[in-house]
Design a protein around this motif. Structure first.
Motif, PDB file in Angstrom:
ATOM      1  N   GLY A 123      84.564  58.879  25.263  1.00 20.87           N
ATOM      2  CA  GLY A 123      85.705  59.589  25.643  1.00 20.87           C
ATOM      3  C   GLY A 123      86.332  58.931  26.943  1.00 20.87           C
ATOM      4  O   GLY A 123      85.506  58.126  27.615  1.00 20.87           O
ATOM      5  N   LEU A 124      87.141  59.416  27.385  1.00 24.16           N
ATOM      6  CA  LEU A 124      87.616  59.448  29.099  1.00 24.16           C
ATOM      7  C   LEU A 124      87.709  60.451  29.813  1.00 24.16           C
ATOM      8  O   LEU A 124      87.229  61.796  29.301  1.00 24.16           O
ATOM      9  CB  LEU A 124      89.423  59.110  28.826  1.00 24.16           C
ATOM     10  N   PHE A 125      87.377  60.440  30.948  1.00 32.79           N
ATOM     11  CA  PHE A 125      86.875  61.440  32.089  1.00 32.79           C
ATOM     12  C   PHE A 125      88.010  62.542  31.958  1.00 32.79           C
ATOM     13  O   PHE A 125      89.542  62.243  31.884  1.00 32.79           O
ATOM     14  CB  PHE A 125      87.132  60.806  33.439  1.00 32.79           C
ATOM     15  N   GLY A 126      87.681  63.679  31.320  1.00 31.61           N
ATOM     16  CA  GLY A 126      88.651  64.770  31.215  1.00 31.61           C
ATOM     17  C   GLY A 126      89.039  65.017  29.789  1.00 31.61           C
ATOM     18  O   GLY A 126      89.560  66.051  29.456  1.00 31.61           O
ATOM     19  N   PHE A 127      88.684  63.941  28.899  1.00 26.66           N
ATOM     20  CA  PHE A 127      89.146  63.920  27.448  1.00 26.66           C
ATOM     21  C   PHE A 127      88.210  63.285  26.552  1.00 26.66           C
ATOM     22  O   PHE A 127      88.123  62.400  25.789  1.00 26.66           O
ATOM     23  CB  PHE A 127      90.372  62.891  27.564  1.00 26.66           C
ATOM     24  N   GLU A 128      86.822  63.760  27.046  1.00 32.14           N
ATOM     25  CA  GLU A 128      85.503  63.509  26.302  1.00 32.14           C
ATOM     26  C   GLU A 128      85.706  63.192  24.699  1.00 32.14           C
ATOM     27  O   GLU A 128      85.206  62.855  23.921  1.00 32.14           O
ATOM     28  CB  GLU A 128      84.433  63.974  26.750  1.00 32.14           C
TER      29      GLU A 128
END
Length: 147
Positions: free
Chosen positions: A24-29
């Motif tokens: 995922g993306l940092f904060g949106f794992e």
């Protein structure tokens, strides 16, 4: 397949166009698959990165090399392995931007770019060790490449 996007409306896409973010993306794992949608056909200067799981979640990505001529991200071996151990020329980098009404007030995250393996379409957001790069670098301080 189709997805709705706040900038472009309904978009049709093929499965091979999506990017996979195993972490995922940092904060949106929890969001693992995204569709990159260029704002202008034929160029990756400005891209909308649309979540395929949540049509209300998208990010604005910029090709950092179009704005910062000296940008030189160094990907770690661990990050390279995570996206499939591509050759350096098969890695594309993008940075997340926060675009304001005035371009000079806009910022980009040069510290945590997204590295994309162009062959496998696997991607990972990485953190660079270089202290010259910040999480909120002013876009107004750009130095574009000379044509």
């Amino acid at each position: 397949m189709k997805i709705n996007n706040k900038y472009f409306g309904e978009i049709e896409y093929e499965a091979e166009e999506k990017l996979s973010f195993p972490d995922g993306l940092f904060g949106f794992e929890e969001h693992k698959e995204f569709l990159p949608i260029p704002f202008e056909e034929g160029t990756d200067t400005l891209i909308c990165l649309q979540s395929l799981a949540d049509q209300d979640l998208s990010f604005i990505l910029l090709n950092p090399f179009a704005f910062f001529v000296d940008y030189d991200p160094q990907i770690s071996k661990e990050d390279q392995t995570a996206i499939g151990s591509p050759k350096e020329e098969d890695i594309s980098y993008y940075v997340i931007g926060v675009i304001r009404d005035r371009v000079a007030d806009s910022t980009v995250n040069l510290k945590a770019p997204i590295a994309v393996n162009s062959k496998t379409r696997n991607a990972r957001q990485i953190i660079l060790e270089d202290p010259a790069y910040t999480f909120r670098h002013a876009l107004g301080e750009t130095k574009g490449r000379e044509e």
